[in-house]
Design an enzyme around this catalytic site. Structure first.
Site, mmCIF file in Angstrom:
data_model
loop_
_atom_site.group_PDB
_atom_site.id
_atom_site.type_symbol
_atom_site.label_atom_id
_atom_site.label_comp_id
_atom_site.label_asym_id
_atom_site.label_seq_id
_atom_site.Cartn_x
_atom_site.Cartn_y
_atom_site.Cartn_z
ATOM 1 C CB SER A 306 -0.825 0.117 1.361
ATOM 2 O OG SER A 306 0.085 0.059 2.697
ATOM 3 C CD GLU A 313 3.486 6.312 1.743
ATOM 4 O OE1 GLU A 313 2.745 5.741 2.938
ATOM 5 O OE2 GLU A 313 2.547 5.704 0.418
ATOM 6 C CG ASP A 342 -5.815 5.483 -1.204
ATOM 7 O OD1 ASP A 342 -6.557 4.621 -1.919
ATOM 8 O OD2 ASP A 342 -6.008 5.193 0.272
ATOM 9 C CE LYS A 534 -7.941 9.218 7.585
ATOM 10 N NZ LYS A 534 -7.625 9.870 8.773
ATOM 11 C CE LYS A 535 -2.203 -0.736 5.411
ATOM 12 N NZ LYS A 535 -0.950 -0.804 7.167
ATOM 13 C CG ASP A 559 3.273 -0.627 5.931
ATOM 14 O OD1 ASP A 559 2.364 -0.457 5.206
ATOM 15 O OD2 ASP A 559 3.873 -0.093 6.917
ATOM 16 C CG ASP A 778 -2.915 -1.357 13.154
ATOM 17 O OD1 ASP A 778 -3.414 -0.957 13.401
ATOM 18 O OD2 ASP A 778 -1.307 -1.235 12.974
#
Length: 854
Positions: A306, A313, A342, A534-535, A559, A778
């Site tokens: 992701s 990133e 995303d 979001k994630k 990640d 998570d």
């Protein structure tokens, strides 16, 4: 679905058929109130695949011609085979055609010897019980040694060990072995089939020299704490009573928190795996009767990566993570990698395309020379001797050439933002000139400004379907269509070797498998007015898309800055899922290890106490928590299903255990045991429960997604000889089959399930997939699985499984810790709290309920 023909200088090679090339060079877009479109990009590089002549033997590795007078080798299916290969198959396989797996109609001039084969098979089978039920389906012991009139077949002799292995069980009795009267019990046991008896994993206790002093220290601290609190309560401060009450409450709370933190640490555990047993059990050394093509029997794994913002990133870090995944030591045809962007950025898209192109030389190099780590940036940045333990003479030359290729690769990735901006400015300028020319042609005032969209352009001269820097309508970060692009097509199940080194390919890959795993770019649809979560929302979109495209029974999420540091990590993690009792494990969590930390670790980024002490301690209980990355999930656990077996704890400290089994539904007598059916609870009506549970209100209105659930559940089952009591199982080599080819209809369906409105009125984010509504989604997702009765495993590999980057400044570190603390407090005051949560909140595989305490 409509097609738009675009052109692109695609640089991906194709080893498949024309359909695979079409899928690989096509971008699929779609979403809310829009038609799903397939944008075909022409590939400038095509590789023709050598096809064997019809007169050449069809066996792999044989180039002999089929003799004209050799008619016995011609099967009805048309499979061509030479005389030598026919004789080998007739001797090893028992007269079965390698093409259609049916017996030859003519063997040595006589009729097919199938009745003789059936007679031999029936001679080695157990007698049937009442109702026509064969004992082979209920017992691992295939043939009883008490039957003197039958020939003993050691290869089919299986032993149940009741969860224990080695000395002191059926494999090695404590008092020797005894298979009949008069036998000597002092000798060595016979040679059994070790593949069915050896464990894949072992649990090792912590040394008493370390654990005993720590336990003593905890008891001393506990005694001192009790004495302090007793004195504190018995001596109140009359002058400031309210302050005294507040301080006592806080001290009791901190004492209770300390006690909860210390109790799990009394029984930490360590775990070990045996990869040699895994290879022997699931990967045959060559073709056999059950697995004629020698395909691996390991289940598939879908890897999720992701990312959201290419500025925070860097694309180079993401590309290195993808390259490390593509080069892992796992069957190529059983691995698929999905990148969730995303942000819908063209920079990430083209960086992934560059990574897919570079993987064609990087992955064969890793396999040929068995290098570690398989992240190019980490590998070339090592300070140790690169020639250590390397025996190939061409290693130095290939490594030097590959280093130059990687330096050029880094330059291209780093220059992507500028090159995309210059390209877009040039195309936008041309569009503006065309608009002004059209304005003059229609007779409008040339002084009036012309409004032209400041679009982002792809390399083939078409608009990018994701986000633009100008944030135009339908092209902003919160408003863009869903995108799916297959960067690397699914590989063929057969091994494909390369060729000798030449001017174009500088690596000699004649003995190296050059196939690459499937690589997919996914950017879910986003529209204003929808909560995208979001994630967690991005992960659920990947779960649905991957279920339609590859449907691996297990899922690994990483990640974008956590790369695979140990190429055997996936094999080691899957050992726990496939071992005896692994059907109760929902996920295997690996520790987080970081690079770039200063020697003093001034910001405590290593989290040594948490990852090396607390997580090991939780592994001694029901299992560790899920920490967001470096975790292998069971797909059916993500779907919100209960485990096939669970234990309900009652009494003080849960000492009284009651095992709860999920019984199989009632099946006709003639139905086989390995059918892909979902287990149910009790004696409920299985058919009605399946219909009531697998409905759109749970998973959405995608029939392909619902149909994939039973296939994923079957792929994650235990082997028949390792199954638990009352659990479903699968036969050996049942996964050694070729998957159906991926077509356009499946990708169109995958685009529909990543739309922004798909989760409306479903259980996604509530009881299915990653859980919404928390800062630390998570941790909540892991807690929900534990509450259903699942167990988890914490495994620390000898070589770090994954490595990532840690915050390099105090501000980022404090923001990270604040998010964790906020999420923990939020969980404590919610229904996800383990102390106050109800029993099992989720339905079972078919809608039944069972109250398990997590």
């Amino acid at each position: 679905m409509s097609n738009s023909q675009d052109s692109s200088p695609g640089d991906n090679k194709s080893h498949g058929n024309q359909n695979e090339s079409y899928l690989k060079d096509t971008i699929y877009t779609g979403g809310f109130n829009s038609v799903t479109r397939a944008h075909v990009r022409k590939s400038s590089e095509e590789v023709s695949m050598e096809v064997k002549s019809k007169m050449i033997c069809g066996m792999n590795g044989c180039d002999e011609k089929v003799g004209e007078g050799f008619s016995k080798s011609q099967c009805e299916c048309g499979y061509k085979i030479c005389r030598d290969c026919y004789l080998d198959c007739n001797g090893d396989v028992g007269g079965y055609c390698p093409g259609c797996k049916e017996p030859y109609k003519d063997l040595s001039g006589d009729e097919c010897d199938e009745p003789r084969f059936k007679e031999k098979k029936e001679a080695n089978s157990l007698p049937t019980m009442g109702g026509g039920i064969k004992l082979e389906k209920n017992f691992s012991l295939v043939q009883s040694y008490k039957a003197p009139n039958q020939e003993f077949d050691q290869s089919r002799w299986l032993f149940e060990t009741k969860g224990t292995y080695g000395y002191g069980n059926a494999v090695w009795p404590r008092d020797g072995y005894d298979f009949g009267p008069g036998n000597d019990r002092s000798g060595n046991p016979p040679e059994f089939n070790d593949r069915r008896n050896k464990p894949l994993t072992r649990k090792v206790g912590v040394s008493a020299a370390i654990l005993s002093p720590y336990r003593l220290l905890i008891m001393l601290r506990l005694g001192a704490l009790v004495c302090f609190l007793t004195w504190r309560i018995s001596n109140p401060n009359r002058d400031a009573m309210w302050l005294w009450v507040m301080s006592v409450v806080c001290e009791i709370w901190f004492a209770f928190s300390w006690l909860l933190d210390q109790l799990p640490k009394l029984c930490p555990v360590k775990r070990l795996t045996d990869l040699s047993v895994l290879k022997e059990r699931f990967e045959p050394s060559g073709p056999n009767l059950q697995n004629p093509k020698g395909i691996s029997d390991l289940p598939g794994i879908d890897v999720f990566v992701s990312t959201a913002d290419p500025e925070k990133e860097p694309p180079l870090v993401t590309a290195n993570t993808i390259l490390s995944i593509l080069a892992v030591d796992y069957p190529v045809e059983k691995l698929a990698c999905y990148l969730s962007d995303d942000g819908g950025s063209l920079v990430t898209f083209e960086a992934l395309a560059e990574a897919a192109s570079f993987a064609r030389i990087w992955v064969p190099f890793c396999r040929k020379h068995n290098i570690e780590p398989r992240n190019p940036e980490a590998y070339f940045g090592q300070k140790n001797d690169p020639l250590k333990n390397k025996k190939q003479l061409d290693f130095v030359r290939e490594r030097r050439r590959l280093k130059r290729e990687y330096d050029e690769f880094k330059v291209r990735i780093t220059a992507l933002p500028d090159s995309i901006r210059r390209r877009s400015d040039a195309y936008n300028a041309q569009e503006e000139l065309r608009a002004k020319k059209k304005q003059r042609e229609i007779g409008e005032n040339p002084l009036e400004p012309v409004k032209v969209s400041q679009a982002t352009w792809m390399s083939d001269g078409t608009h990018w379907h994701g986000t633009w820097p100008s944030a135009e309508e339908d092209h902003s970060r919160g408003d863009h269509a869903g995108i799916i692009q297959i960067m690397l097509a699914p590989p063929n199940p057969e091994t494909f070797f390369g060729k000798k080194a030449d001017e174009k390919d500088f690596i000699d890959t004649t003995d190296v498998d050059i196939r690459l795993p499937m690589l997919v770019y996914v950017s879910r649809e986003k529209r204003p007015g929808y909560d995208h979560n979001k994630k967690a929302g991005a992960m659920n979109a990947l779960v649905r898309a991957s279920a339609i495209m590859s449907n691996g029974p297990f899922v690994l999420n990483l990640d974008c800055d956590h790369y695979v540091h140990n190429s055997l990590a996936l094999r080691e993690g899957i050992c726990f899922m496939l071992d005896r009792g692994g059907d109760k494990i929902c996920y295997v969590q690996f520790p987080q290890r970081f690079e770039g930390i200063d020697p003093n670790d001034r910001y405590a980024n290593r989290n040594t106490v948490f990852f090396d002490v607390s997580m090991r301690a939780l592994d001694g209980l029901q299992g560790p928590m899920y920490v967001g990355t470096g975790c292998i999930f069971r797909r059916t656990a993500l779907y919100g299903f209960s485990p096939p077996r669970a234990t309900e704890h009652h009494g003080w400290f849960g000492r009284k255990k009651i095992k709860m089994l999920l019984k199989k539904p009632k099946m006709p007598k003639n139905q086989e045991d390995d059918d892909m059916v979902l287990p149910i609870i009790g004696d409920q009506n299985g058919d009605d429960e399946v219909i009531n549970y697998l409905i759109p209100s749970k998973f959405g209105n995608s029939n392909s997604l619902i149909d994939s659930i039973t296939i994923a559940e079957f792929g994650g089952r235990q082997l028949h000889e390792l199954r638990g009591k009352g659990c479903q199982s699968r036969l050996a080599s049942s996964l050694a089959v070729q998957h159906e080819p991926l077509d356009s209809a499946a990708i169109v369906e995958a685009v529909s399930v990543i739309s922004c409105f798909y989760e409306i009125k479903t259980e996604w984010g509530k009881s299915v997939g990653w859980i919404y509504g928390s800062v630390t989604e998570d941790v909540v997702t892991g807690y929900r699985m534990h509450n259903r009765g699942w167990r988890s495993v914490y495994y620390v590999t000898k070589r770090d499984a994954f490595r990532g980057t840690a915050p390099i400044n105090l501000t980022d570190r404090l923001i990270q810790v604040l998010r964790w603390a906020t999420g923990s407090v939020e969980i404590f005051f919610s229904r996800n709290n383990a102390l106050f949560a109800d029993g099992q909140e989720s339905h079972s595989m078919t809608g039944g309920e069972m109250n398990n305490s997590g």
